[in-house]
Write an enzyme that holds these catalytic residues in place. Structure first.
Site, PDB file in Angstrom:
ATOM      1  N   PHE A  28      -6.084   1.945   0.883  1.00 48.43           N
ATOM      2  CA  PHE A  28      -5.948   0.500   0.704  1.00 48.43           C
ATOM      3  C   PHE A  28      -4.546   0.041   1.084  1.00 48.43           C
ATOM      4  O   PHE A  28      -4.366  -1.070   1.598  1.00 48.43           O
ATOM      5  CB  PHE A  28      -6.283   0.103  -0.738  1.00 48.43           C
ATOM      6  CG  PHE A  28      -6.404  -1.383  -0.922  1.00 48.43           C
ATOM      7  CD1 PHE A  28      -7.396  -2.093  -0.266  1.00 48.43           C
ATOM      8  CD2 PHE A  28      -5.518  -2.070  -1.736  1.00 48.43           C
ATOM      9  CE1 PHE A  28      -7.503  -3.474  -0.422  1.00 48.43           C
ATOM     10  CE2 PHE A  28      -5.617  -3.438  -1.894  1.00 48.43           C
ATOM     11  CZ  PHE A  28      -6.617  -4.145  -1.238  1.00 48.43           C
ATOM     12  N   TYR A  29      -3.553   0.885   0.835  1.00 42.16           N
ATOM     13  CA  TYR A  29      -2.195   0.585   1.299  1.00 42.16           C
ATOM     14  C   TYR A  29      -2.194   0.305   2.791  1.00 42.16           C
ATOM     15  O   TYR A  29      -1.664  -0.716   3.260  1.00 42.16           O
ATOM     16  CB  TYR A  29      -1.271   1.754   0.964  1.00 42.16           C
ATOM     17  CG  TYR A  29       0.018   1.772   1.743  1.00 42.16           C
ATOM     18  CD1 TYR A  29       0.992   0.801   1.529  1.00 42.16           C
ATOM     19  CD2 TYR A  29       0.266   2.760   2.694  1.00 42.16           C
ATOM     20  CE1 TYR A  29       2.179   0.812   2.248  1.00 42.16           C
ATOM     21  CE2 TYR A  29       1.454   2.784   3.407  1.00 42.16           C
ATOM     22  CZ  TYR A  29       2.405   1.806   3.189  1.00 42.16           C
ATOM     23  OH  TYR A  29       3.576   1.820   3.909  1.00 42.16           O
TER      24      TYR A  29
END
Length: 334
Positions: free
Chosen positions: A155-156
């Site tokens: 998700f980063y």
């Protein structure tokens, strides 16, 4: 030409922001720092970095979150920066598995606020941090800026890919010259304590085992921090134009640039460099690869070289020795 230019550096108490602020001050910039001083990792380390900067002529520091729209707008209004280097954000692939909302707030909302500042008050050049993690599941290497990047594995990385798309739209809509950096595994003195160099060095000096993921079958394009910030300094003056023909855009003054060492290193060789610098042997705890990790990264840096005449090239042995020397001095380690 840096006379009378003001640079806003977000994440100024962070690892890269601290190094960049020093380099820009040396180059004659007035530097406006912005950092939230979050407790994601040791605030004492962040404060020690700021202490190094606070006595410098031309440096001013603000403590606020980039997701605080009013605070960000006030800083733009007060200082009217000529150059903005946006490095602040929530970092870390593994933390994004536990606290994804932190990445929405800092990386998406915060970046939007910085872009809004440049839209409202203008600047000569907006430069923003992305990451090699956007290459995701790509297997063809070295990674090139023009590669398709639609398979982020954390998700980063997804928030950083979103930043690239957001920045392109603002560059097009508001004619804001914008450069995105894709960083490759940055290390060096003053580095973050959640990263492998710290974790490995700390454990090795204490005689503790180190966790080696993917059973050591990893390669990283380790980039020494002094090389990285020198590349950023030079790229400040490589202002993109519409349809530049490199990694740019046909409809916006926008460019993406890899900043890496262009020399992937086996994880075992990186550990061996720490062993040599510390004079101690590591005990390896071999583990499976973690979710969100990729087995290898490798930057094509030909665009960086063509734009600036500079290519990061610090040998891993030299960079690691510098890091271990700093670690022993800062932490008082034997």
């Amino acid at each position: 030409m840096t006379e009378s230019r003001t640079a806003l550096v977000t994440g100024s108490a962070g690892f890269i922001g601290f190094w960049l602020s020093r380099v820009l001050l040396d180059a004659g910039f007035e530097v406006v720092g912005l950092d939230s001083m979050s407790d994601y990792y040791d605030v004492g380390l962040k404060q020690a970095r700021l202490d190094e900067l606070s006595g410098r002529d031309g440096f001013v520091q603000h403590t606020a979150k980039v997701e605080d729209a009013e605070a960000v707008r006030a800083i733009f209004d007060d200082h009217r920066p000529d150059v903005v280097v946006h490095l602040a954000g929530q970092a870390g692939v593994r933390h994004s598995l536990k606290a994804p909302r932190d990445y929405v707030d800092a990386n998406l909302v915060g970046t939007f606020n910085i872009m809004e500042g440049t839209r409202e008050f203008g600047c000569q050049h907006l430069l923003m941090a992305s990451t090699s993690s956007v290459y995701g599941a790509n297997t063809e290497m070295p990674y090139r800026e023009a590669d398709k990047v639609d398979t982020q594995m954390s998700f980063y990385a997804a928030t950083k890919k979103a930043n690239e798309a957001m920045a392109h739209s603002y560059a097009h809509l508001h004619n804001i010259p914008t450069t995105m950096f894709r960083f490759f595994t940055v290390y060096g003195p003053w580095g973050r304590p959640d990263m492998a160099p710290y974790l490995f060095t700390s454990a090795i000096l204490k005689g503790e085992a180190i966790n080696v993921y993917n059973h050591g079958d990893m390669k990283r394009d380790f980039t020494y921090v002094a090389d990285l910030v020198e590349a950023i300094r030079l790229l400040i003056d490589a202002v993109p134009e519409k349809d530049a023909g490199d990694s740019g855009s046909p409809v916006a003054p926008y460019r993406i640039v890899n900043i890496g060492n262009a020399a992937p290193v086996k994880l075992g060789d990186f550990i061996a460099a720490i062993e040599a610098a510390t004079g101690k042997t590591a005990t390896r705890n071999l583990m499976d690869i973690q979710p969100g990790d990729v087995p290898a990264t490798w930057a094509d840096t030909s665009l960086l070289s063509s734009l600036t005449g500079f290519t990061p090239s610090t040998p891993i042995e030299n960079g690691v020795q510098n890091y271990v020397d700093w670690f022993r001095d800062y932490y008082g380690a034997a």
